[in-house]
Design a protein around this motif. Structure first.
Motif, mmCIF file in Angstrom:
data_model
loop_
_atom_site.group_PDB
_atom_site.id
_atom_site.type_symbol
_atom_site.label_atom_id
_atom_site.label_comp_id
_atom_site.label_asym_id
_atom_site.label_seq_id
_atom_site.Cartn_x
_atom_site.Cartn_y
_atom_site.Cartn_z
ATOM 1 N N ARG A 92 17.193 -7.022 7.428
ATOM 2 C CA ARG A 92 16.272 -5.909 7.664
ATOM 3 C C ARG A 92 17.075 -4.643 7.941
ATOM 4 O O ARG A 92 17.982 -4.627 8.774
ATOM 5 C CB ARG A 92 15.350 -6.210 8.852
ATOM 6 N N TYR A 93 16.725 -3.569 7.233
ATOM 7 C CA TYR A 93 17.425 -2.309 7.447
ATOM 8 C C TYR A 93 17.322 -1.850 8.895
ATOM 9 O O TYR A 93 18.259 -1.269 9.445
ATOM 10 C CB TYR A 93 16.849 -1.232 6.530
ATOM 11 N N GLU A 94 16.182 -2.112 9.524
ATOM 12 C CA GLU A 94 15.970 -1.634 10.887
ATOM 13 C C GLU A 94 16.896 -2.313 11.897
ATOM 14 O O GLU A 94 17.055 -1.826 13.018
ATOM 15 C CB GLU A 94 14.502 -1.825 11.286
ATOM 16 N N ASP A 95 17.504 -3.441 11.495
ATOM 17 C CA ASP A 95 18.443 -4.125 12.376
ATOM 18 C C ASP A 95 19.880 -3.679 12.150
ATOM 19 O O ASP A 95 20.793 -4.139 12.845
ATOM 20 C CB ASP A 95 18.342 -5.644 12.162
ATOM 21 N N HIS B 39 28.423 14.103 8.446
ATOM 22 C CA HIS B 39 28.467 12.925 7.575
ATOM 23 C C HIS B 39 27.559 11.858 8.191
ATOM 24 O O HIS B 39 27.665 11.571 9.386
ATOM 25 C CB HIS B 39 29.890 12.388 7.467
ATOM 26 N N THR B 40 26.689 11.272 7.388
ATOM 27 C CA THR B 40 25.683 10.356 7.932
ATOM 28 C C THR B 40 25.818 8.924 7.412
ATOM 29 O O THR B 40 24.875 8.151 7.463
ATOM 30 C CB THR B 40 24.274 10.883 7.633
ATOM 31 N N ALA B 41 26.997 8.553 6.892
ATOM 32 C CA ALA B 41 27.203 7.192 6.389
ATOM 33 C C ALA B 41 28.548 6.652 6.868
ATOM 34 O O ALA B 41 29.288 6.017 6.112
ATOM 35 C CB ALA B 41 27.123 7.170 4.874
ATOM 36 N N LYS B 42 28.877 6.861 8.135
ATOM 37 C CA LYS B 42 30.199 6.496 8.643
ATOM 38 C C LYS B 42 30.394 4.986 8.739
ATOM 39 O O LYS B 42 31.477 4.470 8.448
ATOM 40 C CB LYS B 42 30.425 7.168 9.992
ATOM 41 N N ALA B 43 29.371 4.257 9.131
ATOM 42 C CA ALA B 43 29.500 2.800 9.186
ATOM 43 C C ALA B 43 29.622 2.216 7.780
ATOM 44 O O ALA B 43 30.348 1.246 7.557
ATOM 45 C CB ALA B 43 28.299 2.189 9.916
ATOM 46 N N HIS C 276 16.647 15.846 14.150
ATOM 47 C CA HIS C 276 16.341 17.126 13.514
ATOM 48 C C HIS C 276 17.339 18.217 13.864
ATOM 49 O O HIS C 276 17.468 19.211 13.128
ATOM 50 C CB HIS C 276 14.930 17.585 13.908
ATOM 51 N N ASP C 277 18.081 18.072 14.973
ATOM 52 C CA ASP C 277 19.014 19.112 15.400
ATOM 53 C C ASP C 277 20.466 18.660 15.241
ATOM 54 O O ASP C 277 21.266 19.301 14.562
ATOM 55 C CB ASP C 277 18.745 19.499 16.848
ATOM 56 N N THR C 278 20.824 17.529 15.805
ATOM 57 C CA THR C 278 22.212 17.065 15.735
ATOM 58 C C THR C 278 22.553 16.431 14.394
ATOM 59 O O THR C 278 23.735 16.302 14.051
ATOM 60 C CB THR C 278 22.491 16.033 16.836
ATOM 61 N N LEU C 279 21.532 15.992 13.651
ATOM 62 C CA LEU C 279 21.687 15.333 12.346
ATOM 63 C C LEU C 279 22.268 13.930 12.461
ATOM 64 O O LEU C 279 22.637 13.324 11.457
ATOM 65 C CB LEU C 279 22.543 16.173 11.387
ATOM 66 N N GLU C 280 22.332 13.399 13.669
ATOM 67 C CA GLU C 280 22.848 12.046 13.848
ATOM 68 C C GLU C 280 21.863 11.025 13.273
ATOM 69 O O GLU C 280 20.652 11.109 13.516
ATOM 70 C CB GLU C 280 23.069 11.761 15.334
ATOM 71 N N PRO C 281 22.351 10.035 12.521
ATOM 72 C CA PRO C 281 21.475 8.970 12.022
ATOM 73 C C PRO C 281 20.857 8.200 13.183
ATOM 74 O O PRO C 281 21.547 7.857 14.147
ATOM 75 C CB PRO C 281 22.417 8.084 11.206
ATOM 76 N N GLU C 282 19.565 7.943 13.084
ATOM 77 C CA GLU C 282 18.864 7.257 14.171
ATOM 78 C C GLU C 282 18.284 5.906 13.762
ATOM 79 O O GLU C 282 18.154 5.015 14.593
ATOM 80 C CB GLU C 282 17.738 8.151 14.704
ATOM 81 N N ARG C 283 17.931 5.766 12.484
ATOM 82 C CA ARG C 283 17.306 4.505 12.104
ATOM 83 C C ARG C 283 17.265 4.390 10.578
ATOM 84 O O ARG C 283 17.015 5.368 9.883
ATOM 85 C CB ARG C 283 15.883 4.442 12.648
ATOM 86 N N PRO D 197 22.456 2.624 11.983
ATOM 87 C CA PRO D 197 21.754 3.696 11.261
ATOM 88 C C PRO D 197 22.602 4.424 10.224
ATOM 89 O O PRO D 197 22.047 5.089 9.335
ATOM 90 C CB PRO D 197 21.330 4.650 12.372
ATOM 91 N N SER D 198 23.942 4.302 10.322
ATOM 92 C CA SER D 198 24.803 4.975 9.349
ATOM 93 C C SER D 198 25.456 4.001 8.378
ATOM 94 O O SER D 198 26.437 4.341 7.712
ATOM 95 C CB SER D 198 25.892 5.779 10.074
ATOM 96 N N SER D 199 24.896 2.803 8.255
ATOM 97 C CA SER D 199 25.516 1.776 7.421
ATOM 98 C C SER D 199 25.007 1.787 5.986
ATOM 99 O O SER D 199 25.192 0.822 5.249
ATOM 100 C CB SER D 199 25.313 0.389 8.039
ATOM 101 N N SER D 200 24.363 2.871 5.576
ATOM 102 C CA SER D 200 23.993 3.072 4.179
ATOM 103 C C SER D 200 24.106 4.559 3.891
ATOM 104 O O SER D 200 24.011 5.388 4.805
ATOM 105 C CB SER D 200 22.573 2.586 3.905
ATOM 106 N N THR D 201 24.327 4.904 2.635
ATOM 107 C CA THR D 201 24.411 6.310 2.264
ATOM 108 C C THR D 201 23.107 6.720 1.601
ATOM 109 O O THR D 201 22.739 6.213 0.545
ATOM 110 C CB THR D 201 25.628 6.590 1.365
ATOM 111 N N VAL D 202 22.373 7.623 2.241
ATOM 112 C CA VAL D 202 21.056 8.081 1.783
ATOM 113 C C VAL D 202 21.168 9.587 1.611
ATOM 114 O O VAL D 202 21.161 10.335 2.584
ATOM 115 C CB VAL D 202 19.957 7.717 2.805
ATOM 116 N N SER D 203 21.270 10.063 0.364
ATOM 117 C CA SER D 203 21.818 11.408 0.172
ATOM 118 C C SER D 203 21.112 12.280 -0.853
ATOM 119 O O SER D 203 21.690 13.247 -1.330
ATOM 120 C CB SER D 203 23.284 11.284 -0.260
#
Length: 589
Positions: A147-150, A101-105, A195-202, A153-159
C-alpha cells in the motif's frame, strides 16, 4: 495471445538505452528555506498569490566521484520530482521563493538496488544480464501488494501535475481544513505535499477513495468542474481484465461515482478496448471524452509488467485511428459512443464544451487539443531540458545526420528518433453525436487553429464557454552561430488569427515553461491579466553563465511587467497552478 520470449520483451528497452545513453542533464539545487527576491521591473498591484511549478529536478543520482555508485537518468519524464513555490507580494515588490526535491527515499532505493523493480517512463535502470532482469521483474511483482500509504512519502517520484484544493480520501482524518496540495503523474499514484514547506506528507492512489479504482495507470491531468465542485479522472487496468474506468470525486465528501467501465468499443464486433498511453482527456458540461491514440501497450500490458518501462512496452500503429471514447456524466447512461478520428498523438487537451445544434437536435462537442501526426514525441522529449546553444548547432546537426544513418523502426517507432523541429497543431475537433444512433452515426472533423503549439492554457473562468485567447509555447530550431533554440511564448486571438509573440533581446537559447494565465480580479476583458512563465537561459558563453528567472508578462500585449531572477541554474517544469493565499480560488491543472 502468443507468449513472447524474454529477448522480445527487451528489444525496445535496449533500443531506448542505446539512444539515450549520451543524454546530458543537470541537477537543480533545492532551496528548502524560503528566500525573498527583489523584483526587476514592477509587479501589478493586484498580483498576490502563490504559483507552484513541478517537474524533473535531479538526473544524476549518487556521488560522481571515481569508485562511488551513481546512476544517470536518461529521460526527462523520469527526472526525480522537484517543486518550486513562488509567493508574489505586490506591496513589497518581492517574491518569496522556496523549492524541494520530493523523491529522496526513492533516490536512495534506486542507488541501493537498481534491479529493485523500479518503474519508469523511458529510463532503463535494469541494464544487465537476463538474471538481473528477472530479479527486477520479481521485485516489481512483489511490490504490487504494498500500500502506498504505508510507504515513505518520498519513496516515489511524482512529477507531472500539481493541484491545490484536490479532494482527499474521506477515510483520512483532520485534513478538511488544511490547504491541500497534491502531485500527480500517469501512474496511479498521488503525493500529498505541504503547501508551504513542500515536504512530502503522504503517498496514496485512487483506490484510497474507492477500491474499484485500482487500475495501474491514470491521467496526470484530471478535470475539475468549478460549478458542481467535482474532480474527474480515469484509471486503466492492464492484463487479462483490461478496463478503462471513468469516474468523478465529490469535492465535499470525496464520494466516488464510476461513470463507465469500458471494456469494448460498442461496435458490432464488440472489439475489446486496447490499453494505451493516456496523459489527459476532455470534460464538457455533459460528457467526458477520453482520446486513445494507437500507441498501445503490447500483449495487453504484459511487456510493461515485465520491464516496468512505458516506452519499452509500447507500439505505434500509424494505420489505426485515434478513438474518442464518449461517456455521459450521467452515471445511468455511461459509455455512449466510440468515434474514430485521424491517427494522431497528443499529450495535452485544452478545452471542451458542448451544445445542442438547434437545426438538428444533435449534441455538438467542441474539443481542443495539441496533436502530433506521428508518435515520435515521447522519444524526443528525453532531451527536452537541453536546448542547443547557437555555437553548438553545427555539431548538433552533424550528430543528427549521423543518427539518421543508423535509424531503424522498432515496434512502429523510429529509433534513434529525429530531433524535435516543431510542436504539433492546435486543433479544434467537432464531434456531432447523433441523437438517435450515437454509436453508429456520430461524426467527427477538425480544423487547425494554430501551428507549432504545445502547453496551451486559457482563462480559467472560461470553462465550458466559447473563448477568444490561447497562450502557448512554440518551438524555434535556432541558427548556427546566431541564435540558439527557443521554447518561446505566443498568444493567439481565435477571432482574427492574430498572434502575439514574446521575444527577449538575446541570442542565447532559452526555454519558457508552460504559460500560466492569472486574471486581474474584477476584470471584464478576457485577456486582462498576466502570463507567468519560468524561463531558463542557456548562455552561448557556456553552462557556467546559464540562469533562470520568473517572467511576468502583460497578457494583453505581452509587454514585460517584471522578472524575478532565481540564480545560476536552469530548471525544467512541466505544469503548475496559481492559487490565492487562502486557497479559495485557483487555476486547476
Amino acid at each position: 495471445m502468443s507468449f513472447p520470449s524474454l529477448d522480445q520483451f527487451f528489444t525496445q528497452v535496449d533500443s531506448i538505452a542505446e539512444v539515450q545513453k549520451n543524454s546530458c542533464h543537470r541537477n537543480v539545487v533545492e532551496v528548502p528555506d524560503p528566500i525573498w527576491i527583489d523584483v526587476q521591473g514592477k509587479l501589478p498591484s493586484w498580483l498576490n498569490g502563490v504559483l507552484y511549478r513541478i517537474g524533473p529536478g535531479k538526473f544524476i543520482l549518487g556521488d560522481q566521484q571515481e569508485g562511488a555508485r551513481s546512476i544517470t537518468i536518461t529521460h526527462a519524464f523520469d527526472g526525480l520530482a522537484y517543486i518550486h513555490r513562488f509567493e508574489f507580494d505586490a506591496a513589497q515588490q518581492k517574491v518569496r521563493y522556496n523549492s524541494r526535491h520530493t523523491a529522496k527515499a526513492y533516490e536512495k532505493e534506486v542507488l541501493e538496488n537498481p534491479f529493485g523493480g523500479h518503474g519508469s517512463f523511458g529510463t532503463v535502470y535494469a541494464i544487465g544480464a537476463a538474471w538481473h532482469r528477472f530479479m527486477d521483474f520479481l521485485a516489481r511483482t512483489n511490490k504490487k501488494d504494498i500500500r502506498y500509504e504505508d510507504m515513505d512519502p518520498s519513496s516515489s517520484t511524482v512529477s507531472v501535475t500539481l493541484t491545490p484544493n484536490f479532494p482527499l480520501p474521506s477515510a483520512w482524518d483532520g485534513t478538511s481544513q488544511q490547504r491541500i496540495l497534491v502531485a500527480k503523474t500517469d501512474h496511479n499514484i498521488l503525493q500529498k505535499v505541504h503547501h508551504d514547506t513542500l515536504e512530502p506528507e503522504r503517498l496514496f492512489d485512487y483506490s484510497s477513495y474507492d477500491p474499484r479504482l485500482n487500475g495501474r495507470l491514470c491521467a496526470s491531468h484530471h478535470q475539475h468542474d468549478d460549478s458542481t465542485l467535482e474532480a474527474f479522472n480515469v484509471t486503466m487496468s492492464i492484463g487479462p481484465d483490461t478496463c478503462l474506468k471513468v469516474f468523478k470525486i465529490d469535492d465535499a465528501t470525496s464520494a466516488v461515482t464510476v461513470l463507465a467501465e469500458i471494456r469494448d468499443n460498442l461496435d458490432a464486433s464488440n472489439t475489446p478496448f486496447k490499453p494505451a498511453y493516456i496523459h489527459s482527456f476532455w470534460m464538457t458540461q455533459h460528457y467526458v471524452v477520453v482520446p486513445i491514440s494507437p500507441i498501445h501497450f503490447r500483449n495487453q500490458g504484459l511487456d510493461l509488467a515485465v520491464s516496468g518501462n512505458l516506452m519499452g512496452s509500447m507500439e505505434w500503429h500509424q494505420d489505426e485511428p485515434t478513438l474518442f471514447y464518449v461517456v455521459s456524466r450521467d452515471p445511468s447512461v455511461g459509455h455512449i459512443a466510440t468515434i474514430p478520428v485521424d491517427s494522431h498523438f497528443a499529450f495535452h487537451t485544452v478545452h471542451g464544451r458542448d451544445f445542442i445544434d438547434p437545426a438538428t437536435g444533435h449534441a455538438v462537442l467542441e474539443l481542443n487539443t495539441q496533436a502530433f501526426d506521428g508518435c515520435e514525441t515521447p522519444f524526443q522529449v528525453h532531451n527536452i531540458n537541453n536546448v542547443t546553444r547557437a555555437n553548438d548547432i553545427a555539431a548538433r546537426d552533424q550528430d543528427e545526420a549521423d543518427r539518421k544513418k543508423s535509424q531503424k523502426t522498432v515496434h512502429g517507432f523510429t529509433t534513434p528518433p529525429s530531433r524535435l523541429t516543431t510542436f504539433g497543431d492546435l486543433r479544434r475537433y467537432r464531434v456531432v453525436l447523433d441523437k438517435d444512433a450515437p454509436q453508429t452515426s456520430s461524426t467527427a472533423s477538425y480544423r487547425v487553429l494554430a501551428k507549432n503549439a504545445e502547453f496551451a492554457r486559457v482563462h480559467p473562468s472560461f470553462q465550458f464557454k466559447d473563448y477568444r485567447y490561447v497562450y502557448f509555447n512554440y518551438f524555434v530550431a535556432g541558427v548556427n552561430g546566431q541564435q540558439g533554440e527557443r521554447y518561446g511564448l505566443k498568444k493567439i486571438d481565435l477571432l482574427d488569427g492574430q498572434e502575439t509573440v514574446w521575444q527577449p533581446d538575446t541570442h542565447n537559447a532559452y526555454m519558457c515553461s508552460e504559460p500560466t494565465f492569472v486574471p486581474r480580479p474584477g476584470a471584464t476583458d478576457e485577456d486582462d491579466g498576466v502570463v507567468l512563465s519560468l524561463t531558463s537561459v542557456f548562455d552561448n558563453r557556456g553552462p557556467e553563465h546559464d540562469h533562470c528567472y520568473m517572467l511576468v508578462l502583460n497578457a494583453t500585449d505581452f509587454s514585460e511587467f517584471a522578472r524575478i531572477p532565481l540564480g545560476q541554474f536552469t530548471a525544467t517544469t512541466f505544469h503548475g497552478s496559481f492559487v490565492d493565499h487562502e486557497f479559495i480560488t485557483n487555476s486547476y491543472n
